[in-house]
Motif scaffolding. Structure first.
Motif, PDB file in Angstrom:
ATOM      1  N   ALA A 119      -8.233   4.699  -4.552  1.00 53.79           N
ATOM      2  CA  ALA A 119      -8.033   4.490  -6.096  1.00 53.79           C
ATOM      3  C   ALA A 119      -9.668   4.516  -6.181  1.00 53.79           C
ATOM      4  O   ALA A 119     -10.277   4.678  -7.515  1.00 53.79           O
ATOM      5  CB  ALA A 119      -7.730   2.960  -6.027  1.00 53.79           C
ATOM      6  N   VAL A 120     -10.287   4.389  -5.434  1.00 52.55           N
ATOM      7  CA  VAL A 120     -11.620   4.593  -5.611  1.00 52.55           C
ATOM      8  C   VAL A 120     -12.791   5.663  -5.664  1.00 52.55           C
ATOM      9  O   VAL A 120     -13.292   6.071  -6.279  1.00 52.55           O
ATOM     10  CB  VAL A 120     -13.010   3.983  -3.959  1.00 52.55           C
ATOM     11  CG1 VAL A 120     -14.286   4.254  -4.474  1.00 52.55           C
ATOM     12  CG2 VAL A 120     -11.870   2.175  -4.413  1.00 52.55           C
ATOM     13  N   THR A 121     -12.103   6.340  -4.282  1.00 47.55           N
ATOM     14  CA  THR A 121     -12.600   7.726  -4.185  1.00 47.55           C
ATOM     15  C   THR A 121     -11.781   9.009  -4.935  1.00 47.55           C
ATOM     16  O   THR A 121     -12.535   9.779  -5.125  1.00 47.55           O
ATOM     17  CB  THR A 121     -12.161   8.022  -2.408  1.00 47.55           C
ATOM     18  OG1 THR A 121     -10.861   8.648  -2.928  1.00 47.55           O
ATOM     19  CG2 THR A 121     -12.783   7.117  -1.715  1.00 47.55           C
ATOM     20  N   PHE A 122     -10.347   9.004  -5.144  1.00 43.83           N
ATOM     21  CA  PHE A 122     -10.045  10.131  -5.710  1.00 43.83           C
ATOM     22  C   PHE A 122     -10.424  10.290  -6.874  1.00 43.83           C
ATOM     23  O   PHE A 122     -10.741  11.298  -7.857  1.00 43.83           O
ATOM     24  CB  PHE A 122      -8.569   9.943  -6.494  1.00 43.83           C
ATOM     25  CG  PHE A 122      -7.942  10.885  -7.189  1.00 43.83           C
ATOM     26  CD1 PHE A 122      -7.572  12.495  -6.389  1.00 43.83           C
ATOM     27  CD2 PHE A 122      -7.193  10.930  -8.093  1.00 43.83           C
ATOM     28  CE1 PHE A 122      -7.388  12.999  -7.170  1.00 43.83           C
ATOM     29  CE2 PHE A 122      -7.093  11.551  -9.223  1.00 43.83           C
ATOM     30  CZ  PHE A 122      -6.480  12.718  -8.495  1.00 43.83           C
ATOM     31  N   ASP A 167      -5.808   7.561 -18.108  1.00 42.97           N
ATOM     32  CA  ASP A 167      -4.258   6.924 -17.872  1.00 42.97           C
ATOM     33  C   ASP A 167      -3.642   8.358 -16.577  1.00 42.97           C
ATOM     34  O   ASP A 167      -2.739   7.778 -16.204  1.00 42.97           O
ATOM     35  CB  ASP A 167      -3.696   7.680 -19.443  1.00 42.97           C
ATOM     36  CG  ASP A 167      -3.397   6.360 -20.213  1.00 42.97           C
ATOM     37  OD1 ASP A 167      -4.427   5.131 -20.038  1.00 42.97           O
ATOM     38  OD2 ASP A 167      -3.561   6.197 -21.425  1.00 42.97           O
ATOM     39  N   ASP A 168      -4.352   9.694 -17.025  1.00 46.37           N
ATOM     40  CA  ASP A 168      -3.866  10.564 -16.371  1.00 46.37           C
ATOM     41  C   ASP A 168      -4.851  10.572 -14.516  1.00 46.37           C
ATOM     42  O   ASP A 168      -3.626  10.393 -13.435  1.00 46.37           O
ATOM     43  CB  ASP A 168      -4.233  11.688 -16.307  1.00 46.37           C
ATOM     44  CG  ASP A 168      -3.685  13.018 -17.557  1.00 46.37           C
ATOM     45  OD1 ASP A 168      -1.983  12.145 -18.133  1.00 46.37           O
ATOM     46  OD2 ASP A 168      -4.700  13.366 -18.139  1.00 46.37           O
ATOM     47  N   ILE A 169      -5.358  10.053 -14.690  1.00 47.16           N
ATOM     48  CA  ILE A 169      -5.778   9.015 -12.667  1.00 47.16           C
ATOM     49  C   ILE A 169      -4.920   8.383 -12.343  1.00 47.16           C
ATOM     50  O   ILE A 169      -4.084   8.437 -11.261  1.00 47.16           O
ATOM     51  CB  ILE A 169      -7.217   9.490 -12.759  1.00 47.16           C
ATOM     52  CG1 ILE A 169      -8.219  10.050 -13.061  1.00 47.16           C
ATOM     53  CG2 ILE A 169      -7.366   8.487 -12.048  1.00 47.16           C
ATOM     54  CD1 ILE A 169      -9.317  10.056 -13.396  1.00 47.16           C
ATOM     55  N   LYS A 200       1.632   9.505  -6.259  1.00 47.89           N
ATOM     56  CA  LYS A 200       0.845  10.313  -4.831  1.00 47.89           C
ATOM     57  C   LYS A 200      -0.110   9.426  -3.966  1.00 47.89           C
ATOM     58  O   LYS A 200       0.258   9.916  -3.056  1.00 47.89           O
ATOM     59  CB  LYS A 200       0.280  11.704  -5.195  1.00 47.89           C
ATOM     60  CG  LYS A 200       0.501  12.403  -6.385  1.00 47.89           C
ATOM     61  CD  LYS A 200       2.438  12.772  -5.395  1.00 47.89           C
ATOM     62  CE  LYS A 200       2.494  14.574  -6.456  1.00 47.89           C
ATOM     63  NZ  LYS A 200       3.713  14.787  -6.479  1.00 47.89           N
ATOM     64  N   LEU A 201      -0.538   8.708  -4.302  1.00 54.84           N
ATOM     65  CA  LEU A 201      -1.577   8.003  -3.984  1.00 54.84           C
ATOM     66  C   LEU A 201      -1.613   6.536  -3.880  1.00 54.84           C
ATOM     67  O   LEU A 201      -1.864   5.595  -3.113  1.00 54.84           O
ATOM     68  CB  LEU A 201      -3.158   8.099  -3.769  1.00 54.84           C
ATOM     69  CG  LEU A 201      -3.400  10.106  -3.797  1.00 54.84           C
ATOM     70  CD1 LEU A 201      -4.877  10.332  -4.420  1.00 54.84           C
ATOM     71  CD2 LEU A 201      -3.381   9.973  -2.443  1.00 54.84           C
ATOM     72  N   TYR A 257       3.619   9.442   4.298  1.00 57.44           N
ATOM     73  CA  TYR A 257       2.845  10.484   4.894  1.00 57.44           C
ATOM     74  C   TYR A 257       2.591   9.968   6.133  1.00 57.44           C
ATOM     75  O   TYR A 257       2.538  10.889   6.802  1.00 57.44           O
ATOM     76  CB  TYR A 257       0.988  10.009   4.004  1.00 57.44           C
ATOM     77  CG  TYR A 257       1.469  11.040   2.740  1.00 57.44           C
ATOM     78  CD1 TYR A 257       2.168  11.129   2.259  1.00 57.44           C
ATOM     79  CD2 TYR A 257       0.418  10.103   1.664  1.00 57.44           C
ATOM     80  CE1 TYR A 257       2.309  11.228   0.854  1.00 57.44           C
ATOM     81  CE2 TYR A 257       0.172  10.464   0.625  1.00 57.44           C
ATOM     82  CZ  TYR A 257       1.194  11.972  -0.498  1.00 57.44           C
ATOM     83  OH  TYR A 257       0.887  11.717  -1.862  1.00 57.44           O
ATOM     84  N   LEU A 258       1.916   8.879   6.556  1.00 59.30           N
ATOM     85  CA  LEU A 258       2.095   8.512   7.730  1.00 59.30           C
ATOM     86  C   LEU A 258       2.991   8.844   8.577  1.00 59.30           C
ATOM     87  O   LEU A 258       3.842   8.669  10.072  1.00 59.30           O
ATOM     88  CB  LEU A 258       1.353   7.090   7.988  1.00 59.30           C
ATOM     89  CG  LEU A 258      -0.308   7.021   7.312  1.00 59.30           C
ATOM     90  CD1 LEU A 258      -0.114   5.190   6.145  1.00 59.30           C
ATOM     91  CD2 LEU A 258      -0.726   7.329   8.526  1.00 59.30           C
ATOM     92  N   ALA A 259       4.313   8.125   7.651  1.00 61.38           N
ATOM     93  CA  ALA A 259       5.585   8.450   8.567  1.00 61.38           C
ATOM     94  C   ALA A 259       5.996   9.767   8.682  1.00 61.38           C
ATOM     95  O   ALA A 259       7.008  10.344   9.966  1.00 61.38           O
ATOM     96  CB  ALA A 259       7.302   7.237   8.421  1.00 61.38           C
TER      97      ALA A 259
END
Length: 177
Positions: free
Chosen positions: A21-24, A35-37, A44-45, A53-55
């Protein structure tokens, strides 16, 4: 400050979502709407997505673990590309995708990204890949410079949906060590 790079564990999913949420948003072009972010972060994040993703046995997430929490992460996907623009651009196969590579802005310029990149290249090589590729927004000059300094070169372009807009990415590739 002491930090180490390690493979992410299932209990890192919440911290990964917070870091994303900070880096993207920093990787998005100036024209990207909040809104798109936010939609991309949710779709996705999110913590749920990081758990998935981890599984996934074809996905490796590396994290920079520092005092106070996670300071960066990369996400590698070890399966063939499916986007036709990417497939036609890649010249080194089999290839691993460097899907995400982000460092908290408080750690930009301190060598953390280079260390994370080296660890990511090593992890990708361990999967048996001969090459590694990524997509980077065509307007993200800072990231493009970093990737080129890390040995990547532009081999094509692809489109990327960010919420309700379509962004244009460069496809970059390099051989693995």
């Amino acid at each position: 400050m002491t930090s180490s790079i390690r493979k992410a564990a299932a209990d890192d999913a919440g911290a990964l979502a917070e870091l994303a949420a900070v880096t993207f948003p920093l990787a998005c072009p100036p024209s990207a709407s909040p809104d798109d972010i936010a939609a991309h972060l949710a779709n996705k994040l999110s913590e749920r997505h990081f758990r998935e993703y981890l599984a996934d046995p074809d996905t490796t997430i590396l994290v920079i673990d520092g005092a106070g929490g996670l300071r960066g992460y990369s996400l590698l996907v070890n399966r063939p590309a499916v986007d036709p623009d990417v497939v036609s651009a890649l010249g080194i196969l089999p290839s691993v995708e460097l899907s995400k590579c982000y460092v908290h802005p408080e750690h930009h310029g301190l060598g953390a990204a280079a260390e994370l990149m080296q660890a990511s290249l090593h992890a990708a090589a361990e999967t048996g890949g001969r090459g590694i590729w990524l997509g980077v927004n065509s307007q993200n000059a800072r990231a493009i410079r970093f990737y080129e300094k890390s040995g990547f070169r532009k081999v094509g372009t692809k489109s990327f949906s960010l919420g309700s807009t379509v962004e244009h990415d460069f496809v970059l590739e390099r051989a693995l060590p």
